[in-house]
Write a protein that holds these residues in place. Structure first.
Motif, short mmCIF file in Angstrom:
data_model
loop_
_atom_site.label_atom_id
_atom_site.label_comp_id
_atom_site.label_asym_id
_atom_site.label_seq_id
_atom_site.Cartn_x
_atom_site.Cartn_y
_atom_site.Cartn_z
N ARG A 1 0.85 -1.19 0.00
CA ARG A 1 0.00 0.00 0.00
C ARG A 1 0.89 1.24 0.00
N TYR A 2 0.41 2.28 -0.69
CA TYR A 2 1.21 3.50 -0.82
C TYR A 2 0.34 4.73 -0.58
N TRP A 3 0.98 5.74 -0.01
CA TRP A 3 0.29 6.97 0.38
C TRP A 3 0.93 8.12 -0.41
N ILE A 4 0.12 8.77 -1.25
CA ILE A 4 0.63 9.88 -2.06
C ILE A 4 0.11 11.19 -1.48
N GLU B 1 -1.55 -2.92 -3.94
CA GLU B 1 -2.99 -3.19 -3.86
C GLU B 1 -3.81 -1.93 -3.64
N VAL B 2 -3.25 -0.98 -2.90
CA VAL B 2 -3.99 0.24 -2.55
C VAL B 2 -3.07 1.45 -2.69
N VAL B 3 -3.59 2.51 -3.30
CA VAL B 3 -2.89 3.79 -3.34
C VAL B 3 -3.85 4.87 -2.85
N ARG C 1 -6.70 -0.62 -5.91
CA ARG C 1 -7.76 0.30 -5.52
C ARG C 1 -7.19 1.69 -5.25
N VAL C 2 -7.87 2.70 -5.79
CA VAL C 2 -7.48 4.09 -5.58
C VAL C 2 -8.41 4.70 -4.54
N GLY D 1 -13.98 1.82 -9.32
CA GLY D 1 -13.72 1.21 -8.03
C GLY D 1 -13.07 2.11 -7.01
N SER D 2 -12.92 3.40 -7.31
CA SER D 2 -12.27 4.33 -6.37
C SER D 2 -13.15 4.52 -5.13
#
Length: 507
Positions: free
Chosen positions: A266-269, A299-301, A412-413, A437-438
């Motif tokens: 998972r990443y956090w922008i 998987e998640v941003v 998933r965004v 799917g956001s």
């Protein structure tokens, strides 16, 4: 019904919708106005003492220029179908002139002009003093709306007079409920969109803080406020002192635009800033590069837009395009932006192009787009003049550059917003939420009108004014409509650890 009153010898005030619903309040204010009406002739006298600045003349000059700027550059003038705009353009100017004739100091001169500007109910029409002093005044406490109640969120540890304690509930100020006081004496000079949480937060500060950039007509009011605490009702007399503590505690340190890992896959922008002047050198480019190397197995941003209240829509597009590549959503296909090619707009884009050339060089995407827009508006101005709106579809090429090549993100965004998300932040939100799917979490956003992309103009006294240059027609998100998350966070939106813990089961 709209009622105008004279409060003491000061000025006219418009009683807001909430206040007018209170019949006894309206009757009391009308009687107060009748008692003061005999002061009207004297109140309209313009000071002639040559030793002092003629603030009335200053306000009238700025007001006349502001009206002319709107006439020359605002798209609604050419559109001709916005009846509320057209009505206030005339009516509001007449009301503001009466205030300007009474301006007795610098703060009142600004307040008179802003009374006119705030009536357009549009965050993209604004007036401010770029040289406003930084020192504020404070009454020793600050209240905000929390879960439907006005609560003291900060109080001084030491003050010459008694203060309400933190957590006390604010009941009234000078005999008016907080909403009524704000509608009557604060919102008309700052921002009348009290239905927006971000605006209400800002206006609530002015119950007990005097901030030079947000001048209202009467400086040291209210004079008394009533609070409820521990089952007791207590009235406090406000003792105003020079201090910025009443607002400085609210300042939140925002991280730079960039990417960080958040757990496994998972990443956090961080997308908190779209204002070019506030970005460090290569900050955006470094963030784009970091997004492009997010692993395919992610998987998640999360796009974190907390604290973002606008700037350049191009920056938001570039961040999303770096992730989504060829699957980057496009702008609402049913929407069309129409520009008013005024001389003011041509000059503004010429200035932007020169500044951007110095800042980023001739090869930057933003410089090329600004130059393209300047040439487009200049040609339209020379061909048709400022009275005909022109569609930006006539510009060669897209509003945004093509997305980069490569595989698109398949996970998933998530979009995280707070109540201050407006303008370019809303454009960015529209794009992110168009990703299949956001998920939208956090707080409901602010909103904007259909009029966007400001130009900045100097007024005679040195005040500066913003006015929009384009209008959206057919946009999916309606004018002054906030975006409401699927999951609303009720805690402190800037408490990142608590926020992330709350988000865990939603992903």
């Amino acid at each position: 019904m709209v009622i105008y009153i004279l409060r003491g010898k000061a000025t006219f005030h418009q009683i807001g919708a909430r206040a007018c619903k209170n019949e006894s309040l309206a009757r009391r204010l009308i009687l107060r106005g009748l008692k003061c009406c005999f002061l009207l002739l004297g109140a309209l006298h313009i000071p002639s003492n040559a030793a002092d600045p003629n603030y009335s003349a200053i306000a009238l000059s700025d007001l006349a220029r502001a009206k002319q700027v709107i006439l020359d550059a605002h798209p609604a003038v050419a559109l001709k179908t916005d009846q509320a705009f057209n009505d206030w353009f005339i009516q509001g100017y007449d009301e503001a002139m009466k205030l300007a004739m009474r301006a007795a100091n610098q703060a009142q001169a600004l307040a008179a002009v802003r009374y006119y500007i705030s009536g357009f109910r549009d965050g993209h029409v604004a007036v401010w003093d770029p040289n406003a002093p930084s020192k504020a005044m404070w009454a020793g406490w600050t209240a905000q709306l929390r879960s439907g109640e006005w609560r003291v969120v900060h109080a001084a540890s030491k003050w010459p007079t008694s203060l309400p304690e933190k957590g006390a509930m604010l009941i009234a100020c000078d005999g008016l409920k907080p909403f009524e006081y704000i509608d009557t004496y604060i919102a008309p000079f700052v921002d009348r969109r009290t239905e927006l949480g971000s605006v209400l937060d800002r206006l609530a500060l002015l119950l007990s803080n005097r901030i030079p950039r947000d001048s209202i007509w009467e400086a040291e009011t209210p004079r008394t406020c009533t609070f409820e605490s521990n089952g007791k009702t207590i009235e406090h007399h406000l003792d105003w002192k020079n201090s910025d503590e009443g607002t400085s505690f609210l300042n939140v340190q925002q991280p730079r635009i960039g990417v960080e890992s958040w757990g496994e896959n998972r990443y956090w922008i961080y997308a908190q800033q779209f204002l070019p002047a506030r970005l460090a050198e290569d900050e955006l480019e470094n963030a784009i590069s970091a997004i492009q190397i997010i692993p395919e197995k992610a998987e998640v941003v999360v796009f974190d837009a907390r604290g973002n209240n606008g700037g350049s829509s191009l920056f938001g597009y570039q961040l999303l395009a770096a992730l989504m590549r060829r699957d980057t959503p496009t702008i609402d296909s049913g929407a069309q932006a129409w520009w008013r090619p005024s001389r003011i707009s041509v000059d503004w884009f010429d200035r932007l192009a020169r500044d951007e050339l110095v800042r980023t060089g001739p090869k930057s995407i933003r410089y090329k787009k600004i130059l393209e827009m300047k040439n487009f508006l200049k040609e339209a101005h020379e061909k048709s003049g400022p009275s005909v709106l022109v569609a930006d579809s006539a510009i060669e090429g897209s509003q945004y550059p093509p997305p980069p090549d490569g595989n698109s993100f398949k996970g998933r965004v998530v979009l995280l917003t707070d109540k201050h998300c407006a303008s370019a932040c809303l454009d960015f939100s529209d794009l992110v939420l168009a990703v299949p799917g956001s998920l939208h979490v956090g707080e409901s956003t602010s909103s904007d009108s259909d009029y966007l992309d400001i130009t900045v103009v100097d007024l005679p006294s040195g005040l500066q004014m913003a006015v929009p240059q384009k209008v959206w027609i057919g946009r999916g998100r309606k004018a002054n409509e906030p975006l409401i998350p699927e999951h609303i966070f009720s805690g402190d939106i800037y408490d990142t650890p608590s926020l992330r813990a709350w988000m865990e089961p939603l992903l």
